[in-house]
Design a protein around this motif. Structure first.
Motif, short mmCIF file in Angstrom:
data_model
loop_
_atom_site.label_atom_id
_atom_site.label_comp_id
_atom_site.label_asym_id
_atom_site.label_seq_id
_atom_site.Cartn_x
_atom_site.Cartn_y
_atom_site.Cartn_z
N VAL A 14 69.84 91.21 49.44
CA VAL A 14 69.27 91.85 48.26
C VAL A 14 70.37 92.33 47.33
O VAL A 14 70.33 92.10 46.11
CB VAL A 14 68.35 93.03 48.67
CG1 VAL A 14 67.96 93.85 47.44
CG2 VAL A 14 67.12 92.52 49.39
N TYR A 15 71.40 92.97 47.89
CA TYR A 15 72.50 93.44 47.05
C TYR A 15 73.25 92.27 46.41
O TYR A 15 73.69 92.36 45.25
CB TYR A 15 73.45 94.30 47.88
CG TYR A 15 72.84 95.60 48.34
CD1 TYR A 15 72.18 96.43 47.43
CD2 TYR A 15 72.93 96.02 49.66
CE1 TYR A 15 71.62 97.63 47.84
CE2 TYR A 15 72.38 97.22 50.08
CZ TYR A 15 71.71 98.01 49.16
OH TYR A 15 71.15 99.20 49.57
N LEU A 30 71.91 90.03 38.43
CA LEU A 30 70.75 90.41 37.64
C LEU A 30 70.98 91.74 36.93
O LEU A 30 70.55 91.94 35.79
CB LEU A 30 69.51 90.48 38.53
CG LEU A 30 69.08 89.16 39.17
CD1 LEU A 30 67.94 89.39 40.16
CD2 LEU A 30 68.66 88.15 38.11
N LEU A 31 71.66 92.66 37.60
CA LEU A 31 72.02 93.92 36.97
C LEU A 31 73.04 93.70 35.86
O LEU A 31 72.93 94.26 34.76
CB LEU A 31 72.60 94.89 38.02
CG LEU A 31 71.62 95.45 39.04
CD1 LEU A 31 72.38 96.10 40.19
CD2 LEU A 31 70.68 96.47 38.39
N THR A 34 70.93 91.06 43.52
CA THR A 34 70.74 91.97 42.39
C THR A 34 72.00 92.17 41.57
O THR A 34 71.90 92.54 40.39
CB THR A 34 70.25 93.36 42.89
OG1 THR A 34 71.17 93.87 43.86
CG2 THR A 34 68.87 93.25 43.50
N LEU A 62 67.72 93.44 35.42
CA LEU A 62 67.30 94.57 36.23
C LEU A 62 68.11 95.80 35.85
O LEU A 62 69.22 95.68 35.33
CB LEU A 62 67.52 94.29 37.73
CG LEU A 62 66.67 93.25 38.44
CD1 LEU A 62 67.11 93.13 39.90
CD2 LEU A 62 65.19 93.58 38.36
N ALA A 106 66.22 84.86 44.13
CA ALA A 106 66.49 85.72 42.98
C ALA A 106 65.26 85.80 42.07
O ALA A 106 64.91 86.88 41.57
CB ALA A 106 67.70 85.19 42.20
N ARG A 135 69.02 99.74 37.83
CA ARG A 135 68.90 100.49 39.08
C ARG A 135 68.69 101.95 38.74
O ARG A 135 69.48 102.57 38.03
CB ARG A 135 70.15 100.30 39.94
CG ARG A 135 70.04 100.96 41.32
CD ARG A 135 71.11 100.43 42.25
NE ARG A 135 72.41 100.38 41.61
CZ ARG A 135 73.37 99.49 41.92
NH1 ARG A 135 73.15 98.59 42.85
NH2 ARG A 135 74.53 99.52 41.29
N TYR A 137 64.90 99.54 41.94
CA TYR A 137 65.14 98.58 40.86
C TYR A 137 63.91 98.47 39.95
O TYR A 137 62.77 98.52 40.40
CB TYR A 137 65.46 97.21 41.44
CG TYR A 137 66.74 97.18 42.24
CD1 TYR A 137 67.98 97.07 41.61
CD2 TYR A 137 66.72 97.27 43.64
CE1 TYR A 137 69.15 97.06 42.34
CE2 TYR A 137 67.89 97.26 44.38
CZ TYR A 137 69.10 97.15 43.72
OH TYR A 137 70.27 97.14 44.44
N ALA A 181 65.74 98.83 47.61
CA ALA A 181 66.38 97.64 48.19
C ALA A 181 65.79 97.29 49.56
O ALA A 181 65.57 96.12 49.87
CB ALA A 181 67.88 97.86 48.30
N LEU A 188 62.63 87.90 43.73
CA LEU A 188 62.98 89.31 43.61
C LEU A 188 62.61 89.84 42.22
O LEU A 188 62.02 90.92 42.09
CB LEU A 188 64.47 89.48 43.89
CG LEU A 188 65.01 90.91 44.00
CD1 LEU A 188 66.21 90.95 44.94
CD2 LEU A 188 65.41 91.46 42.63
#
Length: 265
Positions: A58-59, A65-66, A62, A71, A28, A73, A78, A44, A31
């Motif tokens: 990755v999903y 984090l979103l 994220t 992050l 994480a 999108r 991202y 992604a 990323l």
């Protein structure tokens, strides 16, 4: 270039240093750093390739984090989220710094006509805390964040010269003395001689040691009693150094007494 086209892997990730910790946390953070270091949003699929993981991973990474705002999108991929500026402000606050330091750097920039920086040594790490260089200037060699070339920069030299010899040698042993140009000092004894010069003259200079195109000058700030060593520095084109070094040194000397004191408790 399509959002999911391969992107060059940022240099820090070519040989990452792995501290002990859960693999998911490491990925994480990797990323986040990849997105932060990219010049535009990252798709992604590109992140999966750079991290060496599945697209589903990755999903998975994220999502939180979103949700937390680290992050965002976009249609292209991202990008850093709205939580990032708050983290930077918290970093300054924990250093006992803030708007007055930014104002001081601005005055230094106006006095010298060159970009100005605040750097700090804390707990074995050297960090570029703030700079007057525009965030859009991605080609600029000194940007906020961990400083990986301290031995080759004036601000790194100023900070290391202010440390006890044992702590300085430990820092160099842990971080290495990589050669960036033919002018980079990579030998321990020669570097110690350079430290003596810095302490004797009261300022540090790096003439094209980190980047041949740039020369920087720096001064350490007197001890504030916060356990952190601070420095102010200025960078300018190496071609202009001989003509402007007197003006830059004088401006740095005037700026040091104006460095913010610790807030009263």
């Amino acid at each position: 270039m399509p959002a999911d086209a391969p992107l060059p892997l940022p240099e820090p990730y070519a040989e990452p240093h792995r501290a002990p910790g859960p693999r998911s946390v490491e990925r994480a953070l990797d990323l986040l750093d990849l997105v932060a270091d990219a010049g535009r949003p990252v798709g992604a699929k590109a992140l999966a390739r750079m991290l060496g993981c599945a697209l589903s991973t990755v999903y998975h990474l994220t999502g939180p984090l979103l949700a937390r705002g680290h992050l965002v999108r976009t249609a292209e991929g991202y990008a850093p989220g709205p939580r990032v500026p708050a983290l930077h402000r918290a970093h300054l606050r924990h250093h006992g710094l803030g708007a007055p330091t930014g104002e001081l750097l601005g005055r230094l920039r106006r006095a010298t006509g060159a970009e100005a920086y605040h750097t700090a040594y804390r707990d074995g790490l050297i960090t570029v805390v703030d700079t007057t260089a525009p965030v859009t200037d991605t080609a600029h060699p000194f940007t906020p964040g961990p400083e990986a070339r301290a031995h080759a920069t004036a601000h790194g030299k100023a900070l290391l010269a202010a440390l006890p010899r044992a702590r300085r040698r430990r820092y160099l042993a842990e971080h290495g003395m990589a050669r960036f140009t033919e002018r980079t000092i990579t030998g321990a004894e020669r570097f110690e001689a350079e430290m003596a010069t810095v302490r004797g003259q009261g300022y540090a200079v790096s003439v094209g040691e980190a980047d041949l195109a740039y020369t920087c000058l720096a001064v350490a700030v007197p001890d504030r009693g916060d356990g952190i060593v601070h420095a102010l520095s200025v960078s300018l084109p190496t071609a202009d150094f001989a003509r402007r070094q007197g003006t830059v040194r004088a401006a740095l000397a005037r700026a040091v007494p104006d460095f913010p004191a610790l807030p009263e408790s």
